[in-house]
Structures are given as structure tokens and as C-alpha cells.
Design a protein around this motif. Structure first.
Motif, short mmCIF file in Angstrom:
data_model
loop_
_atom_site.label_atom_id
_atom_site.label_comp_id
_atom_site.label_asym_id
_atom_site.label_seq_id
_atom_site.Cartn_x
_atom_site.Cartn_y
_atom_site.Cartn_z
N GLU A 23 0.79 -1.27 -0.11
CA GLU A 23 0.03 -0.16 -0.09
C GLU A 23 0.87 1.21 -0.12
N ARG A 24 1.95 1.24 0.72
CA ARG A 24 2.68 2.42 0.65
C ARG A 24 3.33 2.70 -0.77
N SER A 25 3.73 1.67 -1.57
CA SER A 25 4.28 1.93 -3.11
C SER A 25 2.94 2.45 -3.96
N VAL A 26 1.69 2.47 -3.61
CA VAL A 26 0.78 2.53 -4.32
C VAL A 26 0.20 3.96 -3.78
N VAL A 27 -0.13 4.83 -4.80
CA VAL A 27 -0.51 6.30 -4.40
C VAL A 27 -1.97 6.33 -4.46
N GLY A 28 -2.63 5.59 -5.17
CA GLY A 28 -4.16 5.57 -5.03
C GLY A 28 -4.61 4.62 -6.18
N VAL A 29 -5.91 4.27 -5.94
CA VAL A 29 -6.80 3.04 -6.50
C VAL A 29 -7.90 3.71 -6.92
N VAL A 36 -4.65 2.34 -11.02
CA VAL A 36 -3.69 2.48 -10.00
C VAL A 36 -2.66 3.45 -10.43
N MET A 37 -2.54 4.41 -9.24
CA MET A 37 -1.43 5.31 -9.47
C MET A 37 -0.33 4.94 -8.59
N VAL A 38 1.02 5.05 -9.19
CA VAL A 38 2.18 4.49 -8.26
C VAL A 38 3.15 5.80 -8.71
N PRO A 39 4.21 5.83 -7.65
CA PRO A 39 5.01 6.99 -7.39
C PRO A 39 6.12 6.57 -8.49
N SER A 44 3.27 10.91 -9.98
CA SER A 44 2.37 9.51 -9.94
C SER A 44 2.08 9.34 -11.35
N ASN A 45 2.35 7.87 -11.41
CA ASN A 45 1.87 7.60 -12.95
C ASN A 45 0.81 6.80 -12.77
N GLY A 46 -0.08 6.65 -13.73
CA GLY A 46 -1.64 5.94 -13.76
C GLY A 46 -1.33 4.65 -14.68
N PHE A 47 -2.07 3.83 -14.36
CA PHE A 47 -2.24 2.74 -14.97
C PHE A 47 -3.54 2.17 -15.06
#
Length: 102
Positions: A23-29, A36-39, A44-47
Motif C-alpha cells: 500500500e505504501r508503494s501505491v498512491v491511489g486506486v 492504479v497510481m504509483v510513484p 504519480s503514474n497511472g495505469f
């Protein structure tokens, strides 16, 4: 009718499940948008996926989605379902769950 509906949803679908310990490596879902947003490098990059399961998702949540594939296989359709990711990314967790789930 069931299999026609599955074909309308798309013959190839990509799901993502966020591992609880990551969870700490994912910015948002965003479940509704399937993102899924990841730093990465301070941004923040979104997939985008067909379906996203957040960290709090249960095995029942995942199974309710993939059980449709199982039904299609029982109906005689060719089905392939696999988990993909690097070592430690949560493939086993996605397929089997935690000890509490078993």
C-alpha cells in the motif's frame, strides 16, 4: 447467453490486485475507473486495467470476477487465466490468499 456476454466484455481482460503490504508503494486506486497510481521519480503514474482489486479485497471478491471464466470453461470454451509479475509481487497471494482466507 452467458458466454455471449463474456465475449461482449472482451476476450482479453487485464485485472490488477494491489498487494496489502505494498500500500505504501501505491498512491491511489480507483476501482470505478480501473486505475492504479504509483510513484516514480517524484511523480504519480497511472495505469488503467479492466478491473482493479484494492488491497482490502477478499478472495471472494477476486473469485466472483474470475468465476465467470470458470463457467465458460465448463461450457466448453477455451479459457486461460494466469498471474503475472516479478518475484514477490503477490501472485501467490492473488491465487491462494492469506492463511486467514484458507
Amino acid at each position: 447467453l452467458h458466454n455471449e456476454l463474456q465475449e461482449l466484455k472482451g476476450n482479453i481482460r487485464v485485472f490488477a490486485r494491489v498487494r496489502p503490504s505494498s500500500e505504501r508503494s501505491v498512491v491511489g486506486v480507483d476501482e470505478e475507473l480501473g486505475t492504479v497510481m504509483v510513484p516514480h521519480n517524484g511523480q504519480s503514474n497511472g495505469f488503467r486495467f479492466d478491473r482493479v482489486f484494492p488491497a482490502m479485497s477478499s478472495q471472494e471478491d477476486v473469485f466472483s470476477e474470475v468465476s465467470q471464466f470458470v463457467q465458460s470453461a465448463l461450457d466448453g470454451y477455451n479459457v486461460s487465466l494466469f498471474a503475472y509479475g516479478q518475484t514477490g509481487s503477490g501472485k501467490t497471494h492473488t491465487m491462494f490468499g492469506s492463511r486467514e482466507d484458507q
